[in-house]
Design an enzyme around this catalytic site. Structure first.
Site, short mmCIF file in Angstrom:
data_model
loop_
_atom_site.label_atom_id
_atom_site.label_comp_id
_atom_site.label_asym_id
_atom_site.label_seq_id
_atom_site.Cartn_x
_atom_site.Cartn_y
_atom_site.Cartn_z
N THR A 7 -2.70 6.55 2.80
CA THR A 7 -2.93 5.26 2.16
C THR A 7 -1.89 5.03 1.07
OG1 THR A 7 -5.31 5.35 2.56
CG2 THR A 7 -4.57 3.87 0.84
N PHE A 18 -0.98 3.11 -2.30
CA PHE A 18 -1.60 2.45 -3.45
C PHE A 18 -0.52 1.80 -4.33
CE2 PHE A 18 -4.66 5.66 -2.25
CZ PHE A 18 -5.90 5.10 -2.53
#
Length: 278
Positions: A172, A174
Site C-alpha cells: 500500500t 501512503f
C-alpha cells in the site's frame, strides 16, 4: 507536547502500522474516516495524517481522490508499506481448530486460496483490526481473524499463520499530509516526486495539450488519475505524480505549458521518492 499523526481505522490497522514505522515516537490518533483524519491536521490537533492512496492489489482508494481537492493540506512524504496478512486466533488455539475466518472483504479476497485450501468459511467484517479486537473480546475458539501482526500484539492474540495472503508483495502506498509545505528547495542528488491537481475543459485534445509539455521536456509522468467532481460533467479533474522537482529546469518549462493549457493547477507538494521506488 508529543507530536500526533492521524489515521483512519482501528488501532492495529495497516494505516496504524504505517504510522508506527514512519513516526515511531509520535502519538497515533485513530479516526473513523479519512475526512476526520485530515480535519484533525487542518485544525491543528494533529501534526500530520497518514492516508492510503493506492494498493498494488486492490487499486486506488477512490474516496481519497475526491477528498484531496477539498483540503488545503500539503503532501510532504510518501510511504510504501508491505501488507503482511496474519491469521490470528485466541491464545492456545491451533490452526486446525479454526473453522471460520473473519476480516475486511479485501483481506479475505487477498487470502482466498489459503482459506479455501484450509476448508475455512470466510466471514466479511468492517475492518481488519476491529475484527481482531472483537475476536479478543469473545470466546469463540473456532474463529480466526485476518489482520496485522500489530493487531495481534495489541489485542493479545496469537499469529497462527504468518504471510497468509495468496500473493507475496501486496503493498500500500501512503501519502503524508501536513499544514505546512516542505521540501520547497531541491537538494542536489535527491530524487523527488511532485503531486499536482489540475482541470481541463471538456474539449478535444485538452488533456493531450496539457500533458504535452512533460513529454517534450523529458519529464517522467509516473501516475495519472482522473475523476469527475461535484456531480458535473463539464470538466474532468486529474491527479498526476511526476518524477522531478518544480525548481528543476525541465520541470519549470513543463509546468509553464501545463498552466497554459489547464486550469486550477495546484501543486500538492514535492517530496523525496521513497526507497521502494529504487
Amino acid at each position: 507536547m508529543q507530536p500526533r499523526v492521524a489515521y483512519q481505522g482501528t488501532a492495529g490497522a495497516y494505516s496504524h502500522l504505517a504510522c508506527c514505522k514512519v513516526f515511531p515516537h509520535w502519538e497515533a490518533v485513530a479516526c473513523d474516516d479519512f475526512l476526520s483524519a485530515l480535519e484533525l491536521v487542518a485544525s491543528g490537533f494533529a501534526d500530520q495524517a497518514m492516508i492510503p492512496l493506492e494498493n498494488s492489489t486492490a487499486g486506488r482508494v477512490e474516496e481519497i481522490y475526491r477528498l484531496i481537492p477539498k483540503t488545503s493540506l500539503f503532501v510532504i512524504a510518501e510511504h510504501f508499506e508491505p501488507v503482511n496478512h496474519c491469521l490470528l486466533a485466541l491464545p492456545g488455539v491451533n490452526l486446525s481448530d479454526i473453522e471460520e475466518v473473519a476480516s475486511h472483504p479485501q483481506a479475505l479476497a487477498q487470502c482466498h486460496q489459503r482459506i479455501v485450501n484450509l476448508g475455512m468459511k470466510a466471514v466479511a467484517a468492517v475492518d481488519t483490526a476491529m475484527e481482531a479486537r472483537n475476536l479478543s473480546q469473545g470466546k469463540n475458539r473456532k474463529r480466526g481473524a485476518i489482520a496485522s501482526a500489530l493487531a495481534a500484539e495489541l489485542y493479545g492474540l496469537n499469529v497462527v499463520h504468518d504471510n497468509f495472503q495468496d500473493v507475496i508483495g501486496n503493498t500500500t502506498r501512503f501519502l503524508v499530509f501536513s499544514r505546512e509545505q516542505e521540501h520547497q528547495q531541491a537538494e542536489p542528488g535527491m530524487d523527488y516526486i511532485t503531486s499536482i491537481l489540475f482541470s481541463v475543459r471538456n474539449i478535444p485534445a485538452a488533456l493531450y495539450k496539457a500533458l504535452g509539455g512533460f513529454a517534450t521536456n523529458g519529464v517522467n509522468l509516473l501516475k495519472l488519475e482522473s475523476y469527475m467532481d461535484g456531480g458535473t460533467m463539464e470538466a474532468s479533474h486529474f491527479h498526476v505524480d511526476i518524477q522531478g522537482h518544480p525548481q528543476q529546469h525541465n520541470m519549470i518549462l513543463a509546468l509553464e505549458e501545463l498552466e497554459y493549457f489547464a486550469r486550477e493547477v495546484r501543486i500538492l507538494g514535492s517530496y523525496p521518492a521513497h526507497d521502494y521506488r529504487v
